[in-house]
Design a protein around this motif. Structure first.
Motif, PDB file in Angstrom:
ATOM      1  N   MET A 158       0.808  -1.222   0.000  1.00  0.00           N
ATOM      2  CA  MET A 158       0.000   0.000   0.000  1.00  0.00           C
ATOM      3  C   MET A 158       0.839   1.269   0.000  1.00  0.00           C
ATOM      4  O   MET A 158       0.330   2.340  -0.298  1.00  0.00           O
ATOM      5  CB  MET A 158      -0.943  -0.009   1.193  1.00  0.00           C
ATOM      6  CG  MET A 158      -1.925  -1.134   1.159  1.00  0.00           C
ATOM      7  SD  MET A 158      -2.920  -1.132   2.645  1.00  0.00           S
ATOM      8  CE  MET A 158      -3.601  -2.770   2.584  1.00  0.00           C
ATOM      9  N   CYS A 159       2.131   1.171   0.325  1.00  0.00           N
ATOM     10  CA  CYS A 159       2.953   2.381   0.407  1.00  0.00           C
ATOM     11  C   CYS A 159       4.202   2.343  -0.469  1.00  0.00           C
ATOM     12  O   CYS A 159       5.022   3.250  -0.408  1.00  0.00           O
ATOM     13  CB  CYS A 159       3.328   2.669   1.855  1.00  0.00           C
ATOM     14  SG  CYS A 159       4.310   1.394   2.630  1.00  0.00           S
ATOM     15  N   GLY A 185       6.424   2.846  -3.698  1.00  0.00           N
ATOM     16  CA  GLY A 185       6.390   3.757  -4.835  1.00  0.00           C
ATOM     17  C   GLY A 185       7.439   3.411  -5.875  1.00  0.00           C
ATOM     18  O   GLY A 185       8.237   2.488  -5.707  1.00  0.00           O
ATOM     19  N   ASP A 230      11.195   3.106  -4.894  1.00  0.00           N
ATOM     20  CA  ASP A 230      11.544   2.122  -3.866  1.00  0.00           C
ATOM     21  C   ASP A 230      12.141   0.867  -4.487  1.00  0.00           C
ATOM     22  O   ASP A 230      11.938   0.581  -5.667  1.00  0.00           O
ATOM     23  CB  ASP A 230      10.313   1.755  -3.045  1.00  0.00           C
ATOM     24  CG  ASP A 230       9.757   2.951  -2.289  1.00  0.00           C
ATOM     25  OD1 ASP A 230      10.523   3.895  -2.013  1.00  0.00           O
ATOM     26  OD2 ASP A 230       8.555   2.947  -1.984  1.00  0.00           O
ATOM     27  N   ASP A 248       2.874  -0.944  -8.962  1.00  0.00           N
ATOM     28  CA  ASP A 248       3.557   0.222  -8.408  1.00  0.00           C
ATOM     29  C   ASP A 248       4.804   0.629  -9.191  1.00  0.00           C
ATOM     30  O   ASP A 248       5.391   1.663  -8.908  1.00  0.00           O
ATOM     31  CB  ASP A 248       3.956  -0.045  -6.953  1.00  0.00           C
ATOM     32  CG  ASP A 248       2.750  -0.391  -6.098  1.00  0.00           C
ATOM     33  OD1 ASP A 248       1.717   0.279  -6.255  1.00  0.00           O
ATOM     34  OD2 ASP A 248       2.838  -1.334  -5.295  1.00  0.00           O
TER      35      ASP A 248
END
Length: 108
Positions: free
Chosen positions: A54-55, A57, A60, A84
């Motif tokens: 969920m986090c 990006g 990353d 993502d």
């Protein structure tokens, strides 16, 4: 190896994934990175990986430690890459993993 090192240096956040027997290797990699001043989040289970999804990006990096390079874990990471567009690296003892071939085109 050089591409992996550059990806680690330029990543906004680093996640190291290792489940069951691969977790010890993931811990050792995290410790080695910490010795160089590079922080990384250690993920030891499928539920943690799902929560991180969920986090994550595009800046990353997800480093997957998997002896066999098969199974649910890699499928989850492949889905994260598609969704993502994050960078990935696979550390494995299985040179014929389809993850290596497919994801090497997109990431480190």
């Amino acid at each position: 190896m050089r591409r992996l090192a550059e990806s680690i240096i330029h990543a906004r956040r680093i996640y190291i994934v290792g489940v069951i027997n691969s977790f010890v290797s993931a811990m050792q990699l995290r410790y080695a990175l910490l010795m160089y001043g590079i922080d990384a989040t250690l993920i030891s289970g499928y539920d943690e990986l799902h929560a991180v999804d969920m986090c994550v990006g595009s800046d990353d990096l997800i480093i997957v430690n998997s002896v066999s390079a098969n199974g649910k874990l890699l499928k989850m990471v492949e889905d994260m890459v598609e969704q993502d567009h994050c960078s990935t690296a696979l550390i494995t003892m299985n040179p014929s993993s389809s993850f290596n071939e497919e994801c090497a085109k997109e990431s480190c």
